[in-house]
Design an enzyme around this catalytic site. Structure first.
Site, mmCIF file in Angstrom:
data_model
loop_
_atom_site.group_PDB
_atom_site.id
_atom_site.type_symbol
_atom_site.label_atom_id
_atom_site.label_comp_id
_atom_site.label_asym_id
_atom_site.label_seq_id
_atom_site.Cartn_x
_atom_site.Cartn_y
_atom_site.Cartn_z
ATOM 1 N N ILE A 59 -0.182 -12.914 -6.785
ATOM 2 C CA ILE A 59 -0.780 -11.612 -6.168
ATOM 3 C C ILE A 59 -2.161 -10.755 -5.910
ATOM 4 C CG2 ILE A 59 1.494 -9.871 -5.945
ATOM 5 C CD1 ILE A 59 0.672 -8.400 -8.383
ATOM 6 N N GLU A 81 2.354 -7.315 -14.933
ATOM 7 C CA GLU A 81 2.587 -7.256 -16.133
ATOM 8 C C GLU A 81 3.132 -6.144 -16.798
ATOM 9 O OE1 GLU A 81 2.164 -9.993 -18.307
ATOM 10 O OE2 GLU A 81 0.960 -11.115 -17.018
ATOM 11 N N THR A 97 -3.694 -7.696 -12.621
ATOM 12 C CA THR A 97 -2.609 -8.285 -11.929
ATOM 13 C C THR A 97 -2.279 -6.746 -11.536
ATOM 14 O OG1 THR A 97 -1.316 -10.198 -12.955
ATOM 15 C CG2 THR A 97 -0.174 -8.468 -12.435
ATOM 16 N N THR A 121 6.824 2.700 -12.573
ATOM 17 C CA THR A 121 7.273 3.100 -14.080
ATOM 18 C C THR A 121 7.386 5.206 -14.157
ATOM 19 O OG1 THR A 121 6.898 2.895 -16.938
ATOM 20 C CG2 THR A 121 5.721 2.843 -14.995
ATOM 21 N N ASP A 122 8.466 5.842 -15.375
ATOM 22 C CA ASP A 122 8.242 6.592 -15.455
ATOM 23 C C ASP A 122 7.128 7.059 -16.697
ATOM 24 O OD1 ASP A 122 9.344 5.226 -17.403
ATOM 25 O OD2 ASP A 122 11.717 7.356 -17.371
ATOM 26 N N TYR A 148 -1.229 -1.157 -20.354
ATOM 27 C CA TYR A 148 0.390 -0.878 -19.321
ATOM 28 C C TYR A 148 0.380 0.254 -18.106
ATOM 29 C CZ TYR A 148 4.924 -0.838 -17.107
ATOM 30 O OH TYR A 148 5.677 -1.180 -16.412
ATOM 31 N N SER A 149 0.560 1.171 -19.297
ATOM 32 C CA SER A 149 0.789 2.592 -18.229
ATOM 33 C C SER A 149 -0.245 3.213 -17.574
ATOM 34 C CB SER A 149 1.819 3.862 -19.147
ATOM 35 O OG SER A 149 0.699 3.894 -20.217
ATOM 36 N N THR A 151 -2.425 0.901 -15.836
ATOM 37 C CA THR A 151 -2.783 0.162 -15.385
ATOM 38 C C THR A 151 -2.066 0.296 -14.353
ATOM 39 O OG1 THR A 151 -1.873 -1.735 -16.006
ATOM 40 C CG2 THR A 151 -3.827 -1.513 -16.365
ATOM 41 N N LYS A 152 -0.403 0.456 -13.975
ATOM 42 C CA LYS A 152 0.950 1.384 -13.452
ATOM 43 C C LYS A 152 0.110 2.178 -12.497
ATOM 44 C CE LYS A 152 3.664 -0.629 -12.707
ATOM 45 N NZ LYS A 152 4.405 -2.013 -11.480
ATOM 46 N N GLN A 192 17.181 -6.877 -29.833
ATOM 47 C CA GLN A 192 18.278 -6.518 -30.729
ATOM 48 C C GLN A 192 18.630 -7.711 -30.248
ATOM 49 O OE1 GLN A 192 16.155 -5.620 -32.488
ATOM 50 N NE2 GLN A 192 14.345 -4.532 -30.883
ATOM 51 N N ARG A 271 4.834 1.171 -33.183
ATOM 52 C CA ARG A 271 3.348 0.588 -31.707
ATOM 53 C C ARG A 271 2.971 1.560 -32.137
ATOM 54 N NH1 ARG A 271 6.381 0.297 -26.301
ATOM 55 N NH2 ARG A 271 7.137 -1.931 -26.896
#
Ligand code: NAD
Ligand code: DAU
Length: 332
Positions: A59, A81, A97, A121-122, A148-149, A151-152, A192, A271
């Site tokens: 993209i 991602e 990305t 995303t929330d 991640y969040s 960049t979103k 899991q 994390r």
């Protein structure tokens, strides 16, 4: 809309959405997907070739994107991602990305006047305290925690700016945690399930008290199609199904459904920066567009998901060793 371009349509949620489009509309679908480690051609294989075309490409590559956007009546943008833990190891593909890729698509839809729906995303809102009576709404300030969040969040802001500055006809949706078939086994629930199928114990980060707001991916798809067809341009809609569960409760239910003692899990290294709780208030989407989730019985959704991973070992088995080796390095 007779021609729809779906980016990331070979991923977990994107492929579910392509199935939804084929079942619920007459549109022809072009999937643009780079086929990263997270993609699955198999998820698209069963669809009619005369309705769905897969283009393998990036993209962030304007030469690939431009002619595909020129042909489309609408673009639905899932490609990303998507895994927080990976973004902590190496943020660079997330920046490329999620930010440069979204920018490239926005420039193409601006040139061609194409309707655009951005899937987000929330997590852009950060996290809530466990006892906070508030849930996220469309007006909650952005406060992302991870590479991640963030960049979103940045990609959402690009979309908003392209709407305001250039009049791009875009909508945005921010959804909570999805579960269901074809989710990569790096993610919590399938990791899991496949651990238990392999005779390993589930691994809970920290004390397992973090809360996620679960929605079946089929409900995410129906919400995105509703917004694409009837959402007001320039608006953001939150998607959620009132599915808050602590990670520990999810693992205990899963162990019980799989015939194991409910305390047969391990607590492992947390994390870094781990968001405590997400919770979505989806009243705007429900009141304005009449959308309702259908798969709200989490226990039976989880049971069906366990059956799917049990029946589709050939799909996930090739990835299990690599995924677990990466987690082992992080003490998880
Ligand atoms: P996924 O990781 O399963 O799939 C992502 C897809 O995007 C893969 O098929 C991958 O090959 C493709 N892709 C990655 N980089 C690309 C690039 N540069 N060019 C073209 N294709 C590329 O992700 P998912 O869980 O299905 O998430 C899809 C979207 O939904 C993402 O935008 C994510 O932020 C959003 N989202 C996910 C969740 C969730 O719970 N998983 C919840 C809310 C929103
Ligand atoms: O909220 C929406 C987001 O949900 C999406 O934007 C992301 O793309 C998606 O990956 C998901 O992010 P999370 O970080 O919430 O999902 P993940 O499956 O990685 O983890 C869910 C919870 O489970 C989280 O609190 C971390 C925890 N966890 C995760 C793994 C992999 C564990 O306790 N053990 C694990 O082994």
């Amino acid at each position: 809309m007779s021609k729809i371009l779906v980016t990331g349509g070979a991923g977990f949620i994107g492929s579910n959405f392509v199935h939804h489009l084929v079942e619920r509309t007459d549109a022809d679908v072009t999937v643009l997907d780079k086929l990263t480690y997270a993609a699955s051609r198999e998820a698209l294989d069963v669809l009619p070739a005369e309705r769905v075309t897969l283009v393998v490409g990036d993209i962030a590559d304007a030469d690939v994107v431009d002619p595909l956007v020129a042909e489309a009546d609408a673009v639905v943008h899932f490609a990303a991602e998507s895994h927080n833990d990976n973004s902590l190891d190496d943020p660079s593909p997330f920046v490329q990305t999620n930010l440069v890729g979204t920018f490239t698509l926005l420039e193409a839809v601006r040139r061609h006047g194409t309707r655009f729906h951005h899937v987000s995303t929330d997590e852009v809102y950060g996290d809530l305290a466990l006892d906070d009576p508030q849930r996220f709404t469309e007006t909650t300030p952005y406060n992302p925690s991870s590479p991640y969040s963030s960049t979103k969040a940045g990609s959402d802001l690009l979309v908003r700016a392209w709407v305001r500055s250039f009049g791009v006809a875009a909508t945005i949706s921010n959804c909570s945690n999805n579960y269901g078939p074809f989710q990569h086994i790096e993610k919590f629930i399938p990791r899991q399930i496949t651990n238990v199928l392999d005779g390993r114990r589930p691994r809970l980060y920290g004390q397992g008290t973090n809360v996620r707001d679960w929605i079946h991916t089929a409900d995410h798809s129906s919400a995105v199609l509703t917004i694409l067809e009837r959402g007001r341009v320039g608006e953001t809609y939150l998607i959620g199904a009132d599915g808050e569960e602590s990670n520990r409760d999810v693992v205990e239910t899963l162990l019980e459904l799989m015939g194991q003692p409910s305390d047969a899990y391990d607590l492992v290294t947390d994390r870094p920066g781990h968001d405590l709780r997400y919770a979505i208030d989806s009243s705007k989407l429900r009141a304005e567009l009449g959308w309702e989730p259908r798969f709200t019985d989490f226990r039976s959704g989880l049971a069906a998901t366990i059956d799917w991973y049990r029946d589709n070992e050939a799909w996930w088995r090739p990835h299990k060793e690599t995924v677990e080796a990466r987690y082992a390095e992080a003490g998880q």
